[in-house]
Write a protein that holds these residues in place. Structure first.
Motif, PDB file in Angstrom:
ATOM      1  N   ASN A 147       0.819  -1.205   0.000  1.00 30.65           N
ATOM      2  CA  ASN A 147       0.000   0.000   0.000  1.00 30.65           C
ATOM      3  C   ASN A 147       0.860   1.266   0.000  1.00 30.65           C
ATOM      4  N   GLY A 148       2.018   1.236   0.641  1.00 33.67           N
ATOM      5  CA  GLY A 148       2.928   2.373   0.599  1.00 33.67           C
ATOM      6  C   GLY A 148       3.480   2.592  -0.806  1.00 33.67           C
ATOM      7  N   ALA A 149       3.820   1.510  -1.472  1.00 35.47           N
ATOM      8  CA  ALA A 149       4.315   1.610  -2.850  1.00 35.47           C
ATOM      9  C   ALA A 149       3.217   2.126  -3.775  1.00 35.47           C
ATOM     10  N   VAL A 150       1.992   1.657  -3.572  1.00 36.98           N
ATOM     11  CA  VAL A 150       0.853   2.128  -4.368  1.00 36.98           C
ATOM     12  C   VAL A 150       0.630   3.620  -4.123  1.00 36.98           C
ATOM     13  N   ARG A 151       0.707   4.027  -2.862  1.00 41.12           N
ATOM     14  CA  ARG A 151       0.532   5.446  -2.531  1.00 41.12           C
ATOM     15  C   ARG A 151       1.542   6.298  -3.305  1.00 41.12           C
ATOM     16  N   ASP A 152       2.807   5.892  -3.296  1.00 39.92           N
ATOM     17  CA  ASP A 152       3.850   6.664  -3.983  1.00 39.92           C
ATOM     18  C   ASP A 152       3.597   6.728  -5.487  1.00 39.92           C
ATOM     19  N   LEU A 153       3.215   5.603  -6.072  1.00 36.93           N
ATOM     20  CA  LEU A 153       2.916   5.583  -7.506  1.00 36.93           C
ATOM     21  C   LEU A 153       1.716   6.476  -7.812  1.00 36.93           C
ATOM     22  N   ASN A 154       0.656   6.335  -7.038  1.00 40.18           N
ATOM     23  CA  ASN A 154      -0.564   7.102  -7.297  1.00 40.18           C
ATOM     24  C   ASN A 154      -0.328   8.603  -7.155  1.00 40.18           C
ATOM     25  N   ILE A 155       0.481   9.001  -6.186  1.00 34.36           N
ATOM     26  CA  ILE A 155       0.810  10.420  -6.036  1.00 34.36           C
ATOM     27  C   ILE A 155       1.540  10.911  -7.283  1.00 34.36           C
ATOM     28  N   ALA A 156       2.489  10.127  -7.763  1.00 31.38           N
ATOM     29  CA  ALA A 156       3.246  10.530  -8.955  1.00 31.38           C
ATOM     30  C   ALA A 156       2.350  10.582 -10.192  1.00 31.38           C
ATOM     31  N   VAL A 157       1.427   9.633 -10.309  1.00 33.31           N
ATOM     32  CA  VAL A 157       0.535   9.598 -11.475  1.00 33.31           C
ATOM     33  C   VAL A 157      -0.425  10.785 -11.468  1.00 33.31           C
ATOM     34  N   GLU A 158      -0.829  11.234 -10.289  1.00 36.27           N
ATOM     35  CA  GLU A 158      -1.828  12.299 -10.207  1.00 36.27           C
ATOM     36  C   GLU A 158      -1.247  13.699 -10.036  1.00 36.27           C
ATOM     37  N   SER A 159       0.008  13.814  -9.633  1.00 38.26           N
ATOM     38  CA  SER A 159       0.588  15.125  -9.328  1.00 38.26           C
ATOM     39  C   SER A 159       1.119  15.801 -10.585  1.00 38.26           C
ATOM     40  N   PHE A 160       0.996  17.119 -10.575  1.00 35.66           N
ATOM     41  CA  PHE A 160       1.572  17.922 -11.651  1.00 35.66           C
ATOM     42  C   PHE A 160       3.040  18.162 -11.334  1.00 35.66           C
ATOM     43  N   PRO A 161       3.914  18.061 -12.224  1.00 34.82           N
ATOM     44  CA  PRO A 161       3.793  17.876 -13.664  1.00 34.82           C
ATOM     45  C   PRO A 161       3.947  16.418 -14.113  1.00 34.82           C
ATOM     46  N   SER A 162       4.209  15.507 -13.171  1.00 39.19           N
ATOM     47  CA  SER A 162       4.422  14.118 -13.581  1.00 39.19           C
ATOM     48  C   SER A 162       3.163  13.501 -14.187  1.00 39.19           C
ATOM     49  N   ASN A 163       1.980  14.055 -13.870  1.00 41.15           N
ATOM     50  CA  ASN A 163       0.761  13.519 -14.472  1.00 41.15           C
ATOM     51  C   ASN A 163       0.746  13.724 -15.989  1.00 41.15           C
ATOM     52  N   LEU A 164       1.458  14.728 -16.474  1.00 40.57           N
ATOM     53  CA  LEU A 164       1.545  14.949 -17.924  1.00 40.57           C
ATOM     54  C   LEU A 164       2.275  13.788 -18.595  1.00 40.57           C
ATOM     55  N   VAL A 165       3.379  13.376 -18.005  1.00 41.25           N
ATOM     56  CA  VAL A 165       4.150  12.255 -18.549  1.00 41.25           C
ATOM     57  C   VAL A 165       3.387  10.949 -18.330  1.00 41.25           C
ATOM     58  N   ALA A 166       2.785  10.788 -17.145  1.00 42.31           N
ATOM     59  CA  ALA A 166       2.046   9.555 -16.833  1.00 42.31           C
ATOM     60  C   ALA A 166       0.896   9.344 -17.813  1.00 42.31           C
ATOM     61  N   GLY A 167       0.138  10.392 -18.068  1.00 47.49           N
ATOM     62  CA  GLY A 167      -0.982  10.276 -19.001  1.00 47.49           C
ATOM     63  C   GLY A 167      -0.526   9.971 -20.409  1.00 47.49           C
ATOM     64  N   ARG A 168       0.563  10.568 -20.822  1.00 45.81           N
ATOM     65  CA  ARG A 168       1.090  10.373 -22.184  1.00 45.81           C
ATOM     66  C   ARG A 168       1.563   8.943 -22.409  1.00 45.81           C
ATOM     67  N   PHE A 169       2.122   8.322 -21.365  1.00 47.28           N
ATOM     68  CA  PHE A 169       2.694   6.987 -21.516  1.00 47.28           C
ATOM     69  C   PHE A 169       1.851   5.892 -20.866  1.00 47.28           C
ATOM     70  N   GLY A 170       0.628   6.191 -20.495  1.00 46.86           N
ATOM     71  CA  GLY A 170      -0.310   5.166 -20.032  1.00 46.86           C
ATOM     72  C   GLY A 170      -0.107   4.665 -18.608  1.00 46.86           C
ATOM     73  N   PHE A 171       0.540   5.437 -17.768  1.00 48.38           N
ATOM     74  CA  PHE A 171       0.660   5.043 -16.367  1.00 48.38           C
ATOM     75  C   PHE A 171      -0.677   5.320 -15.677  1.00 48.38           C
ATOM     76  N   THR A 172      -1.153   4.364 -14.901  1.00 49.60           N
ATOM     77  CA  THR A 172      -2.423   4.529 -14.199  1.00 49.60           C
ATOM     78  C   THR A 172      -2.237   4.251 -12.712  1.00 49.60           C
ATOM     79  N   LYS A 173      -3.233   4.663 -11.955  1.00 53.29           N
ATOM     80  CA  LYS A 173      -3.200   4.421 -10.524  1.00 53.29           C
ATOM     81  C   LYS A 173      -3.326   2.919 -10.271  1.00 53.29           C
ATOM     82  N   ALA A 174      -2.714   2.465  -9.193  1.00 53.36           N
ATOM     83  CA  ALA A 174      -2.814   1.067  -8.783  1.00 53.36           C
ATOM     84  C   ALA A 174      -3.814   0.981  -7.632  1.00 53.36           C
TER      85      ALA A 174
END
Length: 186
Positions: A139-166
């Motif tokens: 759950n800690g690893a998921v939290r870190d990934l989800n924060i990165a996927v949803e936070s600006f500006p990394s959400n721009l890269v995440a959305g472009r390359f298909g990264f999604t929340k776990a």
């Protein structure tokens, strides 16, 4: 000439920035996968132990077939779970069934004194502790990934390359958040 150099430097800077974010997202996604495999290892250990517990209890309390059959059914269902959500649901049900199975020992004094049963119970407790730690790490690893996927500006890269929340490994029923009460005394 100077504007072209500045534009090229800016382009290079943006490219390096995007690569760094992308690599960070890949690293976080791999950590989530590794954390889930740790949860699966503990779930497998638990699933492998259940037939031994059932067999030991069955030897002393064979007429408790309904409880024993439910534990076996839920164990098989838990082993077959394909997603985190399915695993969380079946593991919640399995935990409750295991609590009922271990509570049977209260009605069978000879079972409470059986060395095999006591050893299996100790092993199950150790597995439950390791499983809890593995879930927390996941759950800690998921939290870190989800924060990165949803936070600006990394959400721009995440959305472009298909990264999604776990998905988190969560309990469905708030009552399941408390430890089951098992009493083995007189």
């Amino acid at each position: 000439m100077l504007p072209l150099v500045l534009l090229a430097a800016l382009g290079l800077g943006l490219t390096l920035w995007a690569i760094a974010i992308y690599n960070g997202l890949v690293r976080r996604r791999n950590i989530v996968d590794e954390a889930w495999s740790g949860v699966e290892v503990q779930l497998k250990r638990r699933a492998d132990l259940i037939p031994n517990i059932v067999a030991t209890v069955e030897a002393y309390a064979g007429h408790e077939q309904k409880t024993l059959a439910e534990v076996v059914r839920l164990r098989n269902q838990a082993v077959a779970a394909g997603t985190v959500e399915e695993a969380a649901h079946t593991q919640t049900l399995l935990s409750a069934a295991l609590g009922r199975l271990l509570a049977l020992a209260e009605n069978y004094p000879q079972l409470k004194a059986n060395e095999n049963f006591l050893s299996l119970q100790t092993t199950l407790n150790e597995i439950e502790e390791q499983l809890q730690l593995a879930r927390r790490y996941y759950n800690g690893a998921v939290r870190d990934l989800n924060i990165a996927v949803e936070s600006f500006p990394s959400n721009l890269v995440a959305g472009r390359f298909g990264f999604t929340k776990a998905p988190f490994f969560e309990l469905e029923d708030p009552a399941d958040r408390s430890a089951p009460r098992v009493h083995f005394g007189s």
